[in-house]
Write an enzyme that holds these catalytic residues in place. Structure first.
Site, PDB file in Angstrom:
ATOM      1  N   GLY A 191       2.638 -10.201  -0.862  1.00 42.20           N
ATOM      2  CA  GLY A 191       2.347 -11.413  -0.116  1.00 42.20           C
ATOM      3  C   GLY A 191       0.656 -11.543  -0.367  1.00 42.20           C
ATOM      4  NE  ARG A 193       7.470 -11.119  -1.710  1.00 42.59           N
ATOM      5  CZ  ARG A 193       6.661 -10.602  -0.771  1.00 42.59           C
ATOM      6  NH1 ARG A 193       6.289  -9.388  -0.734  1.00 42.59           N
ATOM      7  NH2 ARG A 193       6.166 -11.599   0.042  1.00 42.59           N
ATOM      8  CG  ASP A 198       4.975  -2.875   4.405  1.00 43.74           C
ATOM      9  OD1 ASP A 198       5.018  -3.814   3.726  1.00 43.74           O
ATOM     10  OD2 ASP A 198       5.700  -2.630   5.596  1.00 43.74           O
ATOM     11  CB  THR A 255      -0.355  -7.836   4.859  1.00 46.07           C
ATOM     12  OG1 THR A 255       0.388  -8.522   5.543  1.00 46.07           O
ATOM     13  CG2 THR A 255      -0.988  -6.589   5.686  1.00 46.07           C
ATOM     14  CG  ASP A 309       2.902  -9.802   7.831  1.00 45.30           C
ATOM     15  OD1 ASP A 309       2.771 -11.116   8.136  1.00 45.30           O
ATOM     16  OD2 ASP A 309       3.589  -9.543   6.911  1.00 45.30           O
ATOM     17  CG  ASP A 352       2.871  -5.063   8.385  1.00 41.01           C
ATOM     18  OD1 ASP A 352       1.820  -5.132   7.685  1.00 41.01           O
ATOM     19  OD2 ASP A 352       3.796  -5.613   8.061  1.00 41.01           O
ATOM     20  NE  ARG A 358       6.307  -8.174   6.293  1.00 39.22           N
ATOM     21  CZ  ARG A 358       6.373  -7.402   5.116  1.00 39.22           C
ATOM     22  NH1 ARG A 358       7.292  -7.624   4.166  1.00 39.22           N
ATOM     23  NH2 ARG A 358       5.518  -6.579   4.932  1.00 39.22           N
TER      24      ARG A 358
HETATM   25  P1  ADP Z   1       3.848  -6.339   0.400  1.00 44.00           P
HETATM   26  O1  ADP Z   1       2.899  -5.377  -0.498  1.00 44.00           O
HETATM   27  O2  ADP Z   1       2.853  -7.665   0.840  1.00 44.00           O
HETATM   28  O3  ADP Z   1       4.630  -5.582   1.441  1.00 44.00           O
HETATM   29  P2  ADP Z   1       6.271  -6.190  -1.106  1.00 44.00           P
HETATM   30  O4  ADP Z   1       7.074  -5.533  -0.255  1.00 44.00           O
HETATM   31  O5  ADP Z   1       6.994  -7.395  -2.044  1.00 44.00           O
HETATM   32  O6  ADP Z   1       5.221  -6.823  -0.497  1.00 44.00           O
HETATM   33  O7  ADP Z   1       5.889  -5.007  -2.204  1.00 44.00           O
HETATM   34  C1  ADP Z   1       5.123  -5.353  -3.429  1.00 44.00           C
HETATM   35  C2  ADP Z   1       5.407  -4.779  -4.480  1.00 44.00           C
HETATM   36  O8  ADP Z   1       5.418  -3.345  -4.207  1.00 44.00           O
HETATM   37  C3  ADP Z   1       7.025  -4.871  -4.834  1.00 44.00           C
HETATM   38  O9  ADP Z   1       7.351  -6.100  -5.397  1.00 44.00           O
HETATM   39  C4  ADP Z   1       7.253  -3.743  -5.921  1.00 44.00           C
HETATM   40  O10 ADP Z   1       6.717  -4.070  -7.200  1.00 44.00           O
HETATM   41  C5  ADP Z   1       6.326  -2.630  -4.977  1.00 44.00           C
HETATM   42  N1  ADP Z   1       7.128  -1.785  -4.324  1.00 44.00           N
HETATM   43  C6  ADP Z   1       7.675  -1.788  -3.189  1.00 44.00           C
HETATM   44  N2  ADP Z   1       8.359  -0.893  -2.591  1.00 44.00           N
HETATM   45  C7  ADP Z   1       8.314   0.024  -3.816  1.00 44.00           C
HETATM   46  C8  ADP Z   1       9.004   1.291  -3.865  1.00 44.00           C
HETATM   47  N3  ADP Z   1       9.648   1.775  -3.006  1.00 44.00           N
HETATM   48  N4  ADP Z   1       8.705   1.950  -4.960  1.00 44.00           N
HETATM   49  C9  ADP Z   1       7.777   1.326  -6.029  1.00 44.00           C
HETATM   50  N5  ADP Z   1       7.359   0.097  -5.992  1.00 44.00           N
HETATM   51  C10 ADP Z   1       7.519  -0.558  -4.608  1.00 44.00           C
END
Ligand code: ADP
Length: 324
Positions: free
Chosen positions: A11, A72, A103, A126, A128, A130, A172
């Site tokens: 995000g 994402r 995260d 972020t 959030d 968090d 969230r």
């Molecule tokens: P944020 O960083 O805002 O929490 P996301 O949860 O969408 O956003 O995570 C961002 C990107 O990080 C994902 O689109 C993916 O490419 C990568 N990512 C998230 N979880 C994993 C994981 N378990 N292993 C590898 N890459 C991950």
């Protein structure tokens, strides 16, 4: 360290551009070749990696969003995707990576760093708030400012019509935006994911306000609240408490945008500066964060754990006291 790449992922959050600018300029100041990866981890996989100079980050400090774009990327969650990403990093001789995100971004970075020995530093970006290890994440302050600006406007119309407004805010599973914006906007009540509040308790509070001649009431509902969103809560309240004309507003994605506050511009600059200095000092798998008024390192592993309760005790106590 000779070549550092920076990316924004997950995000978006206001202040990311301030952090990108600080990363690029701090690296260049120290004679390091700097690269920007487009669209987060997606750009590592598609090799959308471009050299950046001091002028590539001119006039972006005040802009919301991220000039590097974000995405994402599901492929980065697979072993094959990570392998391609690593090969592209190698092909560009990149020996350090700064990731700006939340995260999910950190989870990906941790896995990637451990698997291939890539030196990674995370910047908590972020709205959030968090993540552990940073009292404030980048974008959080601007998001609260955006929320209170919107609530001030809603308060005008609420007051004019004797209305009860339920306003849903982002975050969230975290109630941080909801709690701070409730204090800053003088909301009558706030419903947080971290705290159980029954609809009856809420009604009692609103009824007391009505009895003591409050002409309008604003209830802030965190999107992660366990008993449903603003529409659900409004419906339940209206079933037994029909004193006011009831309205619902979901603030939505406007909370993500806008020019970063001075706080987020400064925080982004400090975190970007610290991230590159950490890589130069040989650090890896760490997050730079704000603790008190100092920038400190926290392992990414720790940043990802134990962020469940970041609400300030005095603010929690105040929500009941200041809204009488
Ligand atoms: P944020 O960083 O805002 O929490 P996301 O949860 O969408 O956003 O995570 C961002 C990107 O990080 C994902 O689109 C993916 O490419 C990568 N990512 C998230 N979880 C994993 C994981 N378990 N292993 C590898 N890459 C991950």
């Amino acid at each position: 360290i000779k070549n550092i790449a920076v990316l924004t992922s997950g995000g978006d959050a206001p202040g990311m551009n301030a952090a990108i600018r600080a990363v690029v300029r701090t690296g260049i100041y120290h004679g390091i070749n700097m690269f920007g990866v487009m669209q987060g981890y997606q750009g590592l996989i598609t090799n959308n990696i471009k050299p950046m100079d001091a002028r590539s980050v001119s006039n972006i400090l005040h802009l919301g969003g991220t000039i590097l774009k974000t995405a994402r990327c599901l492929e980065f969650k697979t072993d094959e995707g990570q392998e391609i990403a690593y090969r592209n990093l190698k092909a560009n001789n990149i020996d350090g990576l700064v990731v700006i995100g939340g995260d999910g971004t950190f989870t990906g970075a941790k896995r990637f760093g451990e698997k291939y020995g890539v030196k990674v530093i995370g910047i908590p970006g972020t709205i959030d708030n968090d993540l552990s290890g940073s009292d404030f994440t980048l974008g959080y302050d601007t998001a609260i400012n955006t929320v209170i600006e919107a609530i001030d406007k809603i308060r005008d119309t609420a007051d004019a019509h004797d209305r009860l407004f339920f306003i849903e805010v982002m975050g969230r599973d975290s109630g941080c935006i909801a709690l701070r914006s409730s204090i800053a906007s003088g909301a009558e009540a706030v419903l947080l994911p971290e705290v159980e509040t029954s609809v009856n308790e809420l009604i009692e509070k609103l009824a007391l306000g009505a009895a003591t001649k409050k002409s309008s009431s604003i209830v802030i509902v965190a999107e992660g609240h366990k008993q449903g969103g603003a529409y659900d809560i409004a419906k339940k309240v209206k079933e037994t408490f029909d004193h006011y004309d009831t309205k619902v507003t979901i603030l939505g994605h406007l909370q993500r945008g806008g020019s970063p506050s001075s706080f987020d511009r400064i925080l982004g600059s400090r975190l970007g500066f610290a991230a590159v200095n950490a890589l130069i000092a040989g650090e890896s798998a760490q997050m730079v964060g704000l603790r008190g008024n100092d920038i400190k390192l926290t392992s990414i592993e720790e940043a990802l754990s134990n962020h469940s309760f970041k609400l300030e005790d005095d603010l929690m106590e105040m929500t009941d006291v200041l809204s009488i």
